[in-house]
Design a protein around this motif. Sequence first.
Motif, short mmCIF file in Angstrom:
data_model
loop_
_atom_site.label_atom_id
_atom_site.label_comp_id
_atom_site.label_asym_id
_atom_site.label_seq_id
_atom_site.Cartn_x
_atom_site.Cartn_y
_atom_site.Cartn_z
N THR A 184 -3.13 -10.59 -0.34
CA THR A 184 -2.48 -11.87 -1.15
C THR A 184 -3.37 -11.97 -2.44
O THR A 184 -2.78 -12.69 -3.29
CB THR A 184 -2.26 -13.19 -0.49
OG1 THR A 184 -3.76 -13.36 0.34
CG2 THR A 184 -1.61 -12.72 0.92
N LYS A 185 -4.60 -11.74 -2.43
CA LYS A 185 -5.45 -12.12 -3.72
C LYS A 185 -5.25 -10.94 -4.59
O LYS A 185 -5.86 -10.90 -5.73
CB LYS A 185 -6.83 -12.09 -3.12
CG LYS A 185 -7.23 -13.62 -2.65
CD LYS A 185 -8.71 -13.34 -2.14
CE LYS A 185 -9.68 -13.29 -3.04
NZ LYS A 185 -9.66 -14.47 -4.19
N GLY A 186 -4.29 -9.63 -4.27
CA GLY A 186 -3.95 -8.75 -5.03
C GLY A 186 -4.80 -7.49 -5.13
O GLY A 186 -4.55 -6.62 -6.14
N THR A 238 -10.70 -16.72 3.01
CA THR A 238 -10.87 -16.80 1.56
C THR A 238 -12.43 -16.55 1.11
O THR A 238 -12.68 -15.87 0.21
CB THR A 238 -10.38 -18.22 0.96
OG1 THR A 238 -8.97 -18.06 1.13
CG2 THR A 238 -10.61 -18.19 -0.54
N THR A 239 -13.09 -17.35 1.84
CA THR A 239 -14.98 -17.41 1.70
C THR A 239 -15.36 -15.81 2.01
O THR A 239 -16.02 -15.41 1.30
CB THR A 239 -15.42 -18.25 2.67
OG1 THR A 239 -14.95 -19.49 2.43
CG2 THR A 239 -16.97 -18.06 2.62
N VAL A 240 -14.67 -14.96 2.85
CA VAL A 240 -15.10 -13.80 3.26
C VAL A 240 -14.81 -12.93 2.29
O VAL A 240 -15.57 -12.10 1.59
CB VAL A 240 -14.60 -13.47 4.57
CG1 VAL A 240 -15.14 -11.87 5.03
CG2 VAL A 240 -15.12 -14.31 5.71
N ILE A 241 -13.60 -12.78 1.70
CA ILE A 241 -13.12 -11.92 0.88
C ILE A 241 -13.97 -12.29 -0.42
O ILE A 241 -14.13 -11.46 -1.14
CB ILE A 241 -11.49 -12.05 0.70
CG1 ILE A 241 -10.86 -11.57 1.90
CG2 ILE A 241 -11.05 -11.04 -0.73
CD1 ILE A 241 -11.44 -10.14 2.56
N GLU A 242 -14.09 -13.52 -0.81
CA GLU A 242 -14.85 -13.73 -2.11
C GLU A 242 -16.10 -13.46 -2.33
O GLU A 242 -16.83 -12.83 -3.15
CB GLU A 242 -14.58 -15.36 -2.33
CG GLU A 242 -13.23 -15.67 -2.63
CD GLU A 242 -12.98 -17.15 -2.90
OE1 GLU A 242 -14.21 -17.86 -2.63
OE2 GLU A 242 -12.09 -17.64 -3.53
N THR A 278 -8.62 -11.07 13.79
CA THR A 278 -9.46 -11.43 12.64
C THR A 278 -9.31 -10.33 11.51
O THR A 278 -9.35 -10.46 10.28
CB THR A 278 -10.75 -11.23 13.33
OG1 THR A 278 -11.13 -12.29 13.91
CG2 THR A 278 -11.98 -11.36 12.21
N SER A 279 -9.20 -9.17 12.05
CA SER A 279 -9.27 -7.82 10.94
C SER A 279 -7.89 -8.00 10.16
O SER A 279 -7.91 -8.03 8.95
CB SER A 279 -9.20 -6.45 11.75
OG SER A 279 -10.34 -6.15 12.18
N VAL A 280 -6.91 -8.33 10.80
CA VAL A 280 -5.78 -8.39 10.12
C VAL A 280 -5.71 -9.75 9.12
O VAL A 280 -4.98 -9.88 8.07
CB VAL A 280 -4.54 -8.32 11.07
CG1 VAL A 280 -3.12 -8.77 10.31
CG2 VAL A 280 -4.38 -7.26 11.84
N ALA A 281 -6.37 -10.79 9.46
CA ALA A 281 -6.23 -12.06 8.75
C ALA A 281 -7.04 -11.76 7.50
O ALA A 281 -6.61 -12.23 6.36
CB ALA A 281 -6.94 -12.98 9.52
N LEU A 282 -8.26 -10.91 7.71
CA LEU A 282 -8.74 -10.35 6.59
C LEU A 282 -8.04 -9.73 5.41
O LEU A 282 -8.11 -9.53 4.36
CB LEU A 282 -10.13 -9.88 6.86
CG LEU A 282 -11.41 -10.80 7.59
CD1 LEU A 282 -12.12 -9.84 8.09
CD2 LEU A 282 -11.76 -11.66 6.51
N MET A 283 -7.48 -8.52 6.10
CA MET A 283 -6.59 -7.81 5.24
C MET A 283 -5.46 -8.51 4.63
O MET A 283 -5.23 -8.16 3.34
CB MET A 283 -5.76 -6.78 6.22
CG MET A 283 -6.45 -5.86 6.99
SD MET A 283 -5.35 -4.86 8.09
CE MET A 283 -6.67 -4.52 9.21
N GLN A 312 -0.46 1.55 4.06
CA GLN A 312 -0.70 0.55 3.08
C GLN A 312 0.55 -0.18 2.85
O GLN A 312 1.63 0.20 2.89
CB GLN A 312 -1.13 1.08 1.67
CG GLN A 312 -1.45 -0.11 0.69
CD GLN A 312 -1.37 0.52 -0.84
OE1 GLN A 312 -0.97 1.53 -1.14
NE2 GLN A 312 -2.30 -0.12 -1.76
N VAL A 313 0.38 -1.57 3.01
CA VAL A 313 1.63 -2.51 2.74
C VAL A 313 1.43 -2.70 1.02
O VAL A 313 0.50 -3.01 0.56
CB VAL A 313 1.38 -3.82 3.12
CG1 VAL A 313 2.47 -4.91 2.86
CG2 VAL A 313 1.24 -3.73 4.71
N PRO A 314 2.46 -2.19 0.34
CA PRO A 314 2.30 -2.06 -0.98
C PRO A 314 1.93 -3.27 -1.65
O PRO A 314 2.25 -4.27 -1.30
CB PRO A 314 3.75 -1.74 -1.69
CG PRO A 314 4.26 -0.94 -0.33
CD PRO A 314 3.72 -1.52 1.01
N THR A 315 0.83 -2.98 -2.70
CA THR A 315 0.56 -4.31 -3.57
C THR A 315 1.78 -4.90 -4.28
O THR A 315 2.63 -4.52 -4.52
CB THR A 315 -0.49 -3.80 -4.59
OG1 THR A 315 -1.37 -3.15 -3.88
CG2 THR A 315 -0.92 -5.03 -5.44
#
Length: 349
Positions: A27-29, A320-324, A17-22, A54-57
């Motif tokens: 990916t949303k920038g 997507t819903t969580v990050i938004e 879950t944590s990695v999915a949210l990251m 950090q995985v670079p933006t």
Amino acid sequence: MKICFVLNKIETEKPATSVALMTKAHTKGHEVYVMGVGGFNFESGGIITLNTKQVPTGVSTKSPKNYLELLQSPKAKNKIIVSTDLDVLFIRNNPTEEGASRHWAEQSGIAFGRMIQQQGVLVLNDAYALSNAFIDKLYFEELPKSIKPASIISRKKENILSFWEKNNKRMVLKPLEGSGGKNVYLIDEHEKNINQIIETISSDGYVIAQEYLPAVKNGDVRVLLMNGRVLEENGEKAIIKRVSSKGEFRSNFKQGAVADSSELTKEMKHIIDLTAPKLIKDGLFFVGLDIVKDKLIEINVLSPGGLDRFSEIDLPDFTTTVIEAIERKLYYKEKYKGQLSNKVLATMY
């Protein structure tokens, strides 16, 4: 936004879950930073810095698994950041997964989270709410009696045996502080090692004995709530049934359970309707409920999971819903300029 996820250890993290949210935030920038719970530094004068990776933006990631591979590789950037440069601190470490040699790590994330929250950074879940619910099985006992199985919490063997007798010599025993189905036992009248089991669990802390629910043989249902409501995306609800493996009464994925679909029943809705007001009042943004028929058997507030399993039943991963939702909280925070507390923002829809 600049968001930092707090994990137990980056090196041992799995693509869940944590990695999915990251991955979704990346990916949303957004600027996504990740740290282990041992990466906080406090300096006199109140400055808190964080040792992060950090995985670079801008680096493309194909999946949470790919994101985690990059994060755990030399390609990830080490970066020390000042806490007040963050917009969001997302506390995702699970204290119950720490071993005996890392007792220092159990409350560190929440403790530093409280300090960073005082600096004006949005902390999710609310750090004070996490402090109050640190032993989530005790927090569970604050919920209405009508939606819970009978239970007793004690370290006294006589009390637990008395509860067993009162419940027709059938109960579920588990450590008060634990997760993933570890050291959870079904005790019936045929159990010959009941004294030894009680002594083994109580040697590490309190024991919770819970009424056995026959319906558990058909599995349980994990419902993910966000802002006190069932998490939804594209009309689909974040509800997943966990079906126990053959010969196993525990429904945890870590114990071999498999995923199946489930509808939102009226019994589940009743449980959610009674649980949600407290979650909202306390500032608990992202929470997992484990339900058997018409009873809530567990609440997960420290590091609820399951998002990585929804693809197995052809549902979206809901990231997507969580990050938004987090993006909206920052929007409200900016517009109200200090008028809304962290607790209010944490569960504001």
